[in-house]
Design an enzyme around this catalytic site. Structure first.
Site: not given
Length: 254
Positions: A160-161
């Site tokens: 996600a990051y």
């Protein structure tokens, strides 16, 4: 026709104003300190209301807003309030962000995925969207979007990051091209891991992995990335836009 710039340590930001998201701590705070020390005024935005109040008093911020950048209406209101308080907005440093869960893609928690994208990418988009019109109207602006080397390379167990920061890079490239003839410069910073409160969100094994990827063999320091941000936010950065500036200790070479 040559342009003469102020000595960077004697008023480089004299008369300039900046909105800094994630301004209560870490890179945002370090950038605020430098801009104020070099003659500018800042509006600090952060979710941490208590930390924001303390930081504002410490750095001498003219204006603060406690908000969640993933709330578009709140961002629009904050941009209007900052423009009123500062008289204009010359600089946006979008550094608010979170790391999210540490897990492989097939086990990644859906709520963490959504939250990371909402803050790191959607929130940054809202900030650029709401602040850019003030810069366009004034014919001057500097936008610095804080991305990451993870957005270039992808860190395992941080999908996600990594995805959100890749999105920041792509958004910045589009934005910089759109604004290239309007007096507004937009670039992204792509740091490797540096000592910051955000590391508290990660297990030590992940921090060790990221340190091991840096050829210099150490994490970065906040002042190193803050110095680069302040160049990107200054009049000196005048012919580079829609690009990325790297502070990675040699980790990335593109």
């Amino acid at each position: 026709m040559s342009t003469v710039y102020a000595n960077p340590y004697l008023g480089r930001f004299s008369g300039r104003t900046a909105v800094i998201t994630g301004g209560a701590s870490g890179l945002g705070k370090a950038v605020a300190e430098r801009i104020v020390a070099e003659g500018g005024q800042v509006s600090l935005w952060d979710l941490d209301a208590d930390g924001l109040k303390a930081t504002a008093a410490e750095v001498g911020a003219k204006h603060t807003v406690a908000l969640d950048v993933s709330d578009q209406a709140a961002v629009a209101a904050a941009a209007e309030a900052a423009n009123q308080a500062l008289g204009r907005i010359d600089i946006l440093v979008a550094s608010a962000g979170i790391t999210g869960a540490t897990a492989p893609v097939h086990e990644y928690p859906l709520d963490s995925w959504r939250r990371v994208i909402d803050i790191n990418l959607n929130g940054l988009f809202y900030c650029c969207r709401e602040v850019a019109p003030f810069m366009i109207a004034n014919g001057y602006g500097r936008i610095v979007n804080v991305a990451s080397v993870a957005g270039k390379e992808g860190n395992p167990n941080a999908s996600a990051y990594s995805a959100s920061k890749a999105g920041v890079i792509g958004l910045t490239k589009s934005l910089g091209k759109e604004l290239a003839t309007k007096g507004v410069i937009a670039n992204a910073l792509t740091p490797a891991t540096f000592e910051s409160p955000i590391l508290e969100q990660l297990p030590q094994s992940q921090v060790d992995y990221m340190r091991g990827k840096i050829p210099m063999g150490r994490l970065g320091e906040i002042h190193e990335s803050a110095a680069m941000v302040c160049f990107m936010a200054s009049e000196e950065c005048s012919f580079t836009t829609a690009s990325t500036f790297d502070t990675s200790g040699g980790r990335t070479t593109f």
